[in-house]
Design a protein around this motif. Structure first.
Motif, PDB file in Angstrom:
ATOM      1  N   ALA A 182      -8.024 -20.689  40.063  1.00  0.00           N
ATOM      2  CA  ALA A 182      -8.111 -19.568  39.120  1.00  0.00           C
ATOM      3  C   ALA A 182      -6.996 -18.555  39.369  1.00  0.00           C
ATOM      4  CB  ALA A 182      -9.481 -18.905  39.229  1.00  0.00           C
ATOM      5  N   ALA A 183      -6.544 -18.446  40.610  1.00  0.00           N
ATOM      6  CA  ALA A 183      -5.460 -17.512  40.931  1.00  0.00           C
ATOM      7  C   ALA A 183      -4.135 -17.939  40.301  1.00  0.00           C
ATOM      8  CB  ALA A 183      -5.306 -17.396  42.446  1.00  0.00           C
ATOM      9  N   GLU A 184      -4.050 -19.207  39.894  1.00  0.00           N
ATOM     10  CA  GLU A 184      -2.824 -19.716  39.274  1.00  0.00           C
ATOM     11  C   GLU A 184      -2.902 -19.732  37.752  1.00  0.00           C
ATOM     12  OE1 GLU A 184      -1.117 -23.123  42.076  1.00  0.00           O
ATOM     13  OE2 GLU A 184      -3.286 -23.371  41.728  1.00  0.00           O
ATOM     14  N   TYR A 185      -3.982 -19.233  37.182  1.00  0.00           N
ATOM     15  CA  TYR A 185      -4.110 -19.207  35.729  1.00  0.00           C
ATOM     16  C   TYR A 185      -3.049 -18.291  35.116  1.00  0.00           C
ATOM     17  CZ  TYR A 185      -8.602 -21.711  35.631  1.00  0.00           C
ATOM     18  OH  TYR A 185      -9.594 -22.659  35.724  1.00  0.00           O
ATOM     19  N   VAL A 186      -2.726 -18.584  33.865  1.00  0.00           N
ATOM     20  CA  VAL A 186      -1.701 -17.826  33.148  1.00  0.00           C
ATOM     21  C   VAL A 186      -2.313 -17.169  31.914  1.00  0.00           C
ATOM     22  CG1 VAL A 186       0.211 -19.271  33.943  1.00  0.00           C
ATOM     23  CG2 VAL A 186      -1.030 -19.912  31.856  1.00  0.00           C
ATOM     24  N   TRP A 187      -1.661 -16.103  31.439  1.00  0.00           N
ATOM     25  CA  TRP A 187      -2.049 -15.542  30.147  1.00  0.00           C
ATOM     26  C   TRP A 187      -1.911 -16.633  29.101  1.00  0.00           C
ATOM     27  CZ3 TRP A 187      -4.779 -11.491  29.157  1.00  0.00           C
ATOM     28  CH2 TRP A 187      -4.685 -10.333  29.943  1.00  0.00           C
ATOM     29  N   SER A 188      -2.958 -16.837  28.315  1.00  0.00           N
ATOM     30  CA  SER A 188      -2.983 -17.915  27.331  1.00  0.00           C
ATOM     31  C   SER A 188      -3.523 -17.397  26.002  1.00  0.00           C
ATOM     32  CB  SER A 188      -3.888 -19.055  27.819  1.00  0.00           C
ATOM     33  OG  SER A 188      -3.466 -19.539  29.076  1.00  0.00           O
ATOM     34  N   HIS A 189      -3.026 -17.969  24.929  1.00  0.00           N
ATOM     35  CA  HIS A 189      -3.573 -17.644  23.611  1.00  0.00           C
ATOM     36  C   HIS A 189      -5.043 -18.021  23.551  1.00  0.00           C
ATOM     37  CE1 HIS A 189      -4.474 -18.209  19.313  1.00  0.00           C
ATOM     38  NE2 HIS A 189      -3.482 -17.374  19.053  1.00  0.00           N
ATOM     39  N   ALA A 190      -5.382 -19.190  24.110  1.00  0.00           N
ATOM     40  CA  ALA A 190      -6.761 -19.663  24.296  1.00  0.00           C
ATOM     41  C   ALA A 190      -7.480 -20.046  22.997  1.00  0.00           C
ATOM     42  CB  ALA A 190      -7.595 -18.645  25.083  1.00  0.00           C
ATOM     43  N   ASP A 191      -6.755 -20.087  21.879  1.00  0.00           N
ATOM     44  CA  ASP A 191      -7.348 -20.517  20.609  1.00  0.00           C
ATOM     45  C   ASP A 191      -6.255 -21.109  19.720  1.00  0.00           C
ATOM     46  OD1 ASP A 191      -9.709 -20.790  19.113  1.00  0.00           O
ATOM     47  OD2 ASP A 191      -9.349 -18.952  17.986  1.00  0.00           O
ATOM     48  N   LEU A 192      -5.372 -21.893  20.320  1.00  0.00           N
ATOM     49  CA  LEU A 192      -4.116 -22.269  19.668  1.00  0.00           C
ATOM     50  C   LEU A 192      -4.242 -23.569  18.876  1.00  0.00           C
ATOM     51  CD1 LEU A 192      -1.281 -21.049  19.482  1.00  0.00           C
ATOM     52  CD2 LEU A 192      -0.607 -22.487  21.404  1.00  0.00           C
ATOM     53  N   LYS A 200      -8.503 -13.947  21.277  1.00  0.00           N
ATOM     54  CA  LYS A 200      -9.173 -14.731  22.322  1.00  0.00           C
ATOM     55  C   LYS A 200      -8.333 -14.818  23.596  1.00  0.00           C
ATOM     56  CE  LYS A 200     -12.754 -16.166  19.762  1.00  0.00           C
ATOM     57  NZ  LYS A 200     -12.466 -15.488  18.498  1.00  0.00           N
ATOM     58  N   MET A 201      -7.204 -14.139  23.638  1.00  0.00           N
ATOM     59  CA  MET A 201      -6.268 -14.298  24.751  1.00  0.00           C
ATOM     60  C   MET A 201      -6.945 -13.995  26.084  1.00  0.00           C
ATOM     61  SD  MET A 201      -2.348 -12.980  24.759  1.00  0.00           S
ATOM     62  CE  MET A 201      -1.134 -13.786  25.827  1.00  0.00           C
ATOM     63  N   ALA A 202      -6.627 -14.823  27.100  1.00  0.00           N
ATOM     64  CA  ALA A 202      -7.316 -14.717  28.381  1.00  0.00           C
ATOM     65  C   ALA A 202      -6.534 -15.488  29.441  1.00  0.00           C
ATOM     66  CB  ALA A 202      -8.734 -15.282  28.268  1.00  0.00           C
ATOM     67  N   ALA A 203      -7.010 -15.396  30.675  1.00  0.00           N
ATOM     68  CA  ALA A 203      -6.447 -16.174  31.772  1.00  0.00           C
ATOM     69  C   ALA A 203      -7.035 -17.582  31.741  1.00  0.00           C
ATOM     70  CB  ALA A 203      -6.768 -15.504  33.105  1.00  0.00           C
ATOM     71  N   CYS A 204      -6.170 -18.592  31.665  1.00  0.00           N
ATOM     72  CA  CYS A 204      -6.621 -19.988  31.565  1.00  0.00           C
ATOM     73  C   CYS A 204      -5.659 -20.899  32.323  1.00  0.00           C
ATOM     74  CB  CYS A 204      -6.643 -20.459  30.105  1.00  0.00           C
ATOM     75  SG  CYS A 204      -7.760 -19.587  29.005  1.00  0.00           S
ATOM     76  N   ASP A 205      -6.128 -22.104  32.581  1.00  0.00           N
ATOM     77  CA  ASP A 205      -5.270 -23.208  32.979  1.00  0.00           C
ATOM     78  C   ASP A 205      -4.196 -23.364  31.906  1.00  0.00           C
ATOM     79  OD1 ASP A 205      -4.121 -25.736  33.440  1.00  0.00           O
ATOM     80  OD2 ASP A 205      -6.032 -26.745  33.706  1.00  0.00           O
ATOM     81  N   ARG A 206      -2.955 -23.548  32.323  1.00  0.00           N
ATOM     82  CA  ARG A 206      -1.860 -23.680  31.357  1.00  0.00           C
ATOM     83  C   ARG A 206      -2.055 -24.868  30.415  1.00  0.00           C
ATOM     84  NH1 ARG A 206       2.580 -22.736  33.603  1.00  0.00           N
ATOM     85  NH2 ARG A 206       1.859 -22.156  35.684  1.00  0.00           N
ATOM     86  N   ALA A 207      -2.911 -25.817  30.793  1.00  0.00           N
ATOM     87  CA  ALA A 207      -3.133 -26.987  29.934  1.00  0.00           C
ATOM     88  C   ALA A 207      -3.880 -26.643  28.655  1.00  0.00           C
ATOM     89  CB  ALA A 207      -3.911 -28.049  30.716  1.00  0.00           C
ATOM     90  N   VAL A 208      -4.598 -25.519  28.629  1.00  0.00           N
ATOM     91  CA  VAL A 208      -5.470 -25.202  27.488  1.00  0.00           C
ATOM     92  C   VAL A 208      -4.670 -25.056  26.203  1.00  0.00           C
ATOM     93  CG1 VAL A 208      -6.988 -23.442  26.516  1.00  0.00           C
ATOM     94  CG2 VAL A 208      -7.335 -24.229  28.873  1.00  0.00           C
ATOM     95  N   ASP A 209      -3.668 -24.192  26.189  1.00  0.00           N
ATOM     96  CA  ASP A 209      -2.903 -23.987  24.959  1.00  0.00           C
ATOM     97  C   ASP A 209      -2.210 -25.270  24.518  1.00  0.00           C
ATOM     98  OD1 ASP A 209      -3.602 -21.326  24.683  1.00  0.00           O
ATOM     99  OD2 ASP A 209      -1.761 -20.539  25.555  1.00  0.00           O
ATOM    100  N   LEU A 210      -1.663 -26.003  25.469  1.00  0.00           N
ATOM    101  CA  LEU A 210      -0.973 -27.240  25.130  1.00  0.00           C
ATOM    102  C   LEU A 210      -1.938 -28.278  24.563  1.00  0.00           C
ATOM    103  CD1 LEU A 210       1.191 -27.159  28.331  1.00  0.00           C
ATOM    104  CD2 LEU A 210       2.147 -27.145  26.013  1.00  0.00           C
ATOM    105  N   ALA A 211      -3.176 -28.286  25.049  1.00  0.00           N
ATOM    106  CA  ALA A 211      -4.168 -29.249  24.569  1.00  0.00           C
ATOM    107  C   ALA A 211      -4.473 -29.052  23.092  1.00  0.00           C
ATOM    108  CB  ALA A 211      -5.445 -29.128  25.396  1.00  0.00           C
TER     109      ALA A 211
END
Length: 313
Positions: free
Chosen positions: A203-213, A233-244
């Protein structure tokens, strides 16, 4: 085939909009609080999940939270598109000014720039748009601050997603498919388990993410990338979320190109990234495949096809 586990997700659709929201109210709010825009014509109303919008002239829009929970979403949009957007080179709605409650409307609201384009749920992006999208996501993904929000649906590990994914997979396996396609459940399970086995960030490596892309928030100009909207919905997430989410909006070749551009732009050393991207995309598409919302279902099966887990029925 197996029986779907017991699971009943709540999906009641968007909340009801506040009854004060109307063309007349938006006109009165603008005229009384922002007289510099009083001569601009007000256009038709657009309703999303959180916000109602009215075009304001050719270059602006009035953005009004539809329900009380969306007030926090607007606050997130304002913060994130002002404090975090300094290096962004892609198109997004800029906050021009903020309004206060009035005219029977109870919450803060905003005037933002209008970003032209069609949503990619209706006009999917070409694979050739992948590099531009990947570079845009790389710009968004700065280290999340200690006070970054947690998105209850997306700031999750894959293990935390497992029960819901297995339920959705079982439901899709038992379902009738969509548009001549059916789920290849064996391939879907293999893809999911590959994601579970992949290294994950802390969780410490999470990045700012759009989180609804997903495709409804990516803009397309006849297939080319035209911008990103709806930042609430922007939040701290695994970088894979936006790309997914990109699997809902473009061919697999475009997602692969986006990942390559993302890796080049960020220099990230993340050996599990591709496997997590595919697993998170699979979960989202499986969940959406059973919704009573045709546009979400279309995006879901588009993603399942591009993930290689949908076959002719």
């Amino acid at each position: 085939m197996t029986d779907a586990p017991e699971h009943t997700p709540l999906d009641t659709g968007p909340p009801a909009a506040h009854p004060a929201i109307s063309v007349a109210t938006a006109r009165a709010l603008v005229d009384t609080q922002m007289p510099q825009f009083a001569d601009l014509p007000l256009g038709e109303r657009f309703d999303g999940w959180d916000m109602a919008m009215f075009r304001l002239g050719g270059a602006l829009a009035v953005r009004l939270p539809r329900a009380d929970p969306a007030v926090a979403s607007l606050a997130r949009e304002v913060r994130c598109t002002t404090e975090l957007a300094g290096e962004w080179t892609f198109a997004y709605p800029h906050v021009v000014t903020r309004g206060e409650p009035g005219e029977g409307y109870p919450w803060p609201w905003a005037v933002v720039t209008w970003v032209p384009g069609s949503t990619a749920d209706l006009v999917p992006l070409f694979a050739s748009a992948g590099p531009d999208v990947g570079q845009a996501i790389a710009q968004i993904h700065t280290p999340a601050s200690a006070d970054a929000w947690v998105n209850p649906e997306q700031s999750l590990t894959l293990a935390q997603r497992d029960d819901e994914t297995m339920w959705a997979l079982g439901r899709a396996e038992l379902g009738s498919g969509h548009d001549g396609l059916a789920l290849d459940a064996e391939s879907a399970r293999a893809l999911w388990h590959a994601g579970l086995a992949a290294p994950e960030p802390s969780a410490a490596e999470y990045v700012w993410s759009h989180a609804d892309l997903h495709g409804s928030n990516l803009l397309s100009d006849k297939g080319t990338f035209a911008g990103i909207i709806d930042w609430g919905k922007m939040a701290a997430c695994d970088r894979a979320v936006d790309l997914a989410f990109l699997y809902t909006a473009m061919p697999a070749a475009g997602v692969e190109a986006a990942l390559a551009a993302y890796r080049e732009a960020t220099g990230v050393d993340d050996p599990g990234l591709e496997a997590r991207v595919q697993a998170i995309a699979l979960q989202k598409c499986l969940l959406w495949a059973g919704l009573d919302r045709p546009l979400n279902v279309t995006m879901a099966w588009r993603g399942l096809r591009e993930l290689g887990v949908a076959v002719p029925a």
